[in-house]
Write a protein that holds these residues in place. Structure first.
Motif, PDB file in Angstrom:
ATOM      1  N   UNK A 266      34.819  21.848  35.459  1.00  0.00           N
ATOM      2  CA  UNK A 266      33.529  22.279  35.710  1.00  0.00           C
ATOM      3  C   UNK A 266      33.100  23.093  36.629  1.00  0.00           C
ATOM      4  N   UNK A 267      33.806  23.109  37.934  1.00  0.00           N
ATOM      5  CA  UNK A 267      33.621  24.165  39.091  1.00  0.00           C
ATOM      6  C   UNK A 267      33.808  25.349  38.464  1.00  0.00           C
ATOM      7  N   UNK A 268      34.834  25.780  37.616  1.00  0.00           N
ATOM      8  CA  UNK A 268      35.277  27.175  37.151  1.00  0.00           C
ATOM      9  C   UNK A 268      34.205  27.489  36.207  1.00  0.00           C
ATOM     10  N   UNK A 269      33.605  26.498  35.692  1.00  0.00           N
ATOM     11  CA  UNK A 269      32.576  26.770  34.575  1.00  0.00           C
ATOM     12  C   UNK A 269      31.223  27.364  35.377  1.00  0.00           C
ATOM     13  N   UNK A 270      31.006  26.779  36.395  1.00  0.00           N
ATOM     14  CA  UNK A 270      29.736  27.181  37.287  1.00  0.00           C
ATOM     15  C   UNK A 270      29.873  28.377  37.932  1.00  0.00           C
ATOM     16  N   UNK A 271      31.052  28.638  38.398  1.00  0.00           N
ATOM     17  CA  UNK A 271      31.655  29.846  38.973  1.00  0.00           C
ATOM     18  C   UNK A 271      31.418  31.026  37.823  1.00  0.00           C
ATOM     19  N   UNK A 272      31.908  30.986  36.667  1.00  0.00           N
ATOM     20  CA  UNK A 272      31.891  31.786  35.664  1.00  0.00           C
ATOM     21  C   UNK A 272      30.248  32.053  35.440  1.00  0.00           C
ATOM     22  N   UNK A 273      29.602  31.364  35.336  1.00  0.00           N
ATOM     23  CA  UNK A 273      28.393  31.362  34.847  1.00  0.00           C
ATOM     24  C   UNK A 273      27.548  32.225  36.066  1.00  0.00           C
ATOM     25  N   UNK A 274      28.211  32.505  37.283  1.00  0.00           N
ATOM     26  CA  UNK A 274      27.495  33.221  38.221  1.00  0.00           C
ATOM     27  C   UNK A 274      26.756  32.546  39.252  1.00  0.00           C
ATOM     28  N   UNK A 275      27.040  30.913  39.430  1.00  0.00           N
ATOM     29  CA  UNK A 275      26.168  30.342  40.257  1.00  0.00           C
ATOM     30  C   UNK A 275      26.815  30.404  41.757  1.00  0.00           C
ATOM     31  N   UNK A 276      28.073  30.855  41.788  1.00  0.00           N
ATOM     32  CA  UNK A 276      28.547  31.090  43.118  1.00  0.00           C
ATOM     33  C   UNK A 276      29.892  31.040  43.388  1.00  0.00           C
ATOM     34  N   UNK A 277      30.730  30.915  44.686  1.00  0.00           N
ATOM     35  CA  UNK A 277      32.124  31.249  44.696  1.00  0.00           C
ATOM     36  C   UNK A 277      32.528  29.657  44.791  1.00  0.00           C
ATOM     37  N   UNK A 278      33.851  29.389  44.784  1.00  0.00           N
ATOM     38  CA  UNK A 278      34.460  28.181  45.129  1.00  0.00           C
ATOM     39  C   UNK A 278      35.840  28.265  45.640  1.00  0.00           C
ATOM     40  N   UNK A 279      36.618  27.144  46.004  1.00  0.00           N
ATOM     41  CA  UNK A 279      37.735  27.229  46.330  1.00  0.00           C
ATOM     42  C   UNK A 279      38.329  25.663  45.864  1.00  0.00           C
ATOM     43  N   UNK A 280      39.461  26.037  44.822  1.00  0.00           N
ATOM     44  CA  UNK A 280      39.874  24.749  44.197  1.00  0.00           C
ATOM     45  C   UNK A 280      41.496  24.899  43.957  1.00  0.00           C
TER      46      UNK A 280
ATOM     47  N   UNK B 122      45.126  25.592  42.474  1.00  0.00           N
ATOM     48  CA  UNK B 122      45.415  26.655  41.548  1.00  0.00           C
ATOM     49  C   UNK B 122      45.761  26.427  40.114  1.00  0.00           C
ATOM     50  N   UNK B 123      45.879  25.067  39.989  1.00  0.00           N
ATOM     51  CA  UNK B 123      46.190  24.962  38.333  1.00  0.00           C
ATOM     52  C   UNK B 123      45.085  25.114  37.495  1.00  0.00           C
ATOM     53  N   UNK B 124      44.046  24.594  37.912  1.00  0.00           N
ATOM     54  CA  UNK B 124      42.705  24.789  37.309  1.00  0.00           C
ATOM     55  C   UNK B 124      42.350  26.449  37.411  1.00  0.00           C
ATOM     56  N   UNK B 125      42.467  26.935  38.489  1.00  0.00           N
ATOM     57  CA  UNK B 125      42.210  28.370  38.672  1.00  0.00           C
ATOM     58  C   UNK B 125      43.120  28.918  37.782  1.00  0.00           C
ATOM     59  N   UNK B 126      44.187  28.801  37.542  1.00  0.00           N
ATOM     60  CA  UNK B 126      45.079  29.871  36.700  1.00  0.00           C
ATOM     61  C   UNK B 126      44.736  29.732  35.311  1.00  0.00           C
ATOM     62  N   UNK B 127      44.536  28.497  34.796  1.00  0.00           N
ATOM     63  CA  UNK B 127      44.189  28.101  33.370  1.00  0.00           C
ATOM     64  C   UNK B 127      42.553  28.776  32.998  1.00  0.00           C
ATOM     65  N   UNK B 128      41.720  28.659  33.872  1.00  0.00           N
ATOM     66  CA  UNK B 128      40.336  29.403  33.413  1.00  0.00           C
ATOM     67  C   UNK B 128      40.153  30.791  33.825  1.00  0.00           C
ATOM     68  N   UNK B 129      41.113  31.146  34.626  1.00  0.00           N
ATOM     69  CA  UNK B 129      40.790  32.627  34.979  1.00  0.00           C
ATOM     70  C   UNK B 129      40.875  33.770  34.069  1.00  0.00           C
ATOM     71  N   UNK B 130      41.651  33.420  32.780  1.00  0.00           N
ATOM     72  CA  UNK B 130      41.474  34.523  31.890  1.00  0.00           C
ATOM     73  C   UNK B 130      40.218  34.068  30.826  1.00  0.00           C
ATOM     74  N   UNK B 131      40.303  32.851  30.317  1.00  0.00           N
ATOM     75  CA  UNK B 131      39.133  32.755  29.443  1.00  0.00           C
ATOM     76  C   UNK B 131      37.641  32.580  29.903  1.00  0.00           C
ATOM     77  N   UNK B 132      37.818  32.288  31.322  1.00  0.00           N
ATOM     78  CA  UNK B 132      36.149  32.274  31.728  1.00  0.00           C
ATOM     79  C   UNK B 132      35.947  33.602  32.724  1.00  0.00           C
ATOM     80  N   UNK B 133      36.801  34.483  32.642  1.00  0.00           N
ATOM     81  CA  UNK B 133      36.575  35.737  33.389  1.00  0.00           C
ATOM     82  C   UNK B 133      36.385  35.459  34.923  1.00  0.00           C
TER      83      UNK B 133
END
Length: 306
Positions: free
Chosen positions: A231-245, A247-258
């Motif tokens: 959910x954090x990644x989705x919100x960041x991907x939507x342009x709402x802001x930055x985050x710190x999470x 690395x597992x979630x970040x790695x899996x979402x980085x390609x598909x969520x831009x």
């Protein structure tokens, strides 16, 4: 002089002679000598107090008493065979059920793959996966609803037994094209005044982030909160802001969520652990599955083992 007692070797020799019809073949089956088989049969006759065979040269024929005794021997061996089957079923955890809890990121990834590998070797075990946020996983384990859990821990886990497996470090995430994406590494000052997606107030990661920002005298602008990394990644991907999470979630979402990920200092360690209920004693099933799960985590993450 003490009377000789009947032993398993006596019974094995007697049965092998009956099955093969020959002391020589019985010796071959039991990987011993023909004189040893003959000696054991003679000793057995002395122990039971009646002849087991009528001897006509090299030909052996069971006496009436020998036939009755042979029937009882076969019944005993049938019982032993049943015990061997029972032991085999216990060894394979037949009809066992294991309730395992994990956060969605782990439940749908490493846990599912560990279960598949485990059930390939122990197909009669039912593994039930319960998926929820960190608080739910902890609650299911501490209450005894689940015997085991896989979790990412940012601090001390209370009221559960914890077995650390490996450690990773949180990363900063941002949308592609964000000005901070040009930096090789981010630090607290980079987040001052920036829109920030955080975790719920009171959570371990939120507490650590708040302490780090306070120590650096910076104030990110929290615009949203979410308890799950996806959910954090989705919100960041939507342009709402930055985050710190993690690395597992970040790695899996980085390609598909831009998303773009960058290391963050000071480091925030994340322990990937196995959790066990304090209310249940360890079992062989739990020990074996834990080995499969630990191996899968280390195989896929390849980070520092703690």
């Amino acid at each position: 002089m003490a009377k000789r007692r009947m032993g398993l070797r006596h019974i094995e020799a007697f049965r092998a002679v009956n099955v093969t019809g020959s002391m020589t073949e019985a010796a071959r089956r039991l990987h011993t000598s023909q004189p040893q088989i003959s000696r054991l049969v003679v000793q057995l006759e002395e122990i039971v107090g009646f002849p087991l065979y009528q001897r006509n040269g090299s030909r052996l024929v069971l006496t009436i008493e020998g036939e009755r005794f042979a029937q009882d021997v076969e019944q005993s061996f049938s019982g032993l065979a049943s015990l061997e089957v029972a032991a085999s079923r216990i060894r394979a955890f037949s009809q066992s059920r294991l309730n395992v809890a994990a956060m969605p990121r782990l439940a749908g990834g490493m846990l599912a793959r560990a279960v598949a590998r485990f059930q390939n070797d122990f197909p009669e075990v039912i593994v039930a996966i319960h998926s929820g946020d960190a608080a739910s996983v902890h609650s299911w384990i501490s209450s005894g609803q689940c015997a085991m859990g896989i979790a990412m821990v940012y601090g001390q886990a209370k009221h559960v037994v914890v077995k650390p497996v490996t450690r990773v470090e949180c990363v900063a995430i941002m949308p592609e094209g964000h000005p901070l994406a040009q930096r090789a590494m981010l630090e607290p000052a980079d987040f001052d005044g920036e829109p920030f997606i955080s975790f719920p107030v009171g959570s371990d990661l939120r507490n650590q982030l708040d302490d780090i920002f306070a120590a650096a005298a910076v104030t990110p602008v929290v615009v949203a909160e979410a308890s799950l990394g996806a959910s954090v990644c989705a919100l960041v991907s939507a342009g709402l802001g930055l985050s710190i999470i993690n690395p597992l979630a970040a790695a899996e979402e980085s390609f598909s969520a831009g998303l773009v990920t960058r290391p963050f200092q000071p480091s925030i360690g994340v322990d990937i652990v196995l959790m066990f209920s304090e209310k249940e004693a360890p079992t062989r099933l739990l020990d074996v599955f834990s080995d499969y799960m630990s191996a899968m985590i280390r195989e896929e993450i390849g980070s520092e083992v703690i």
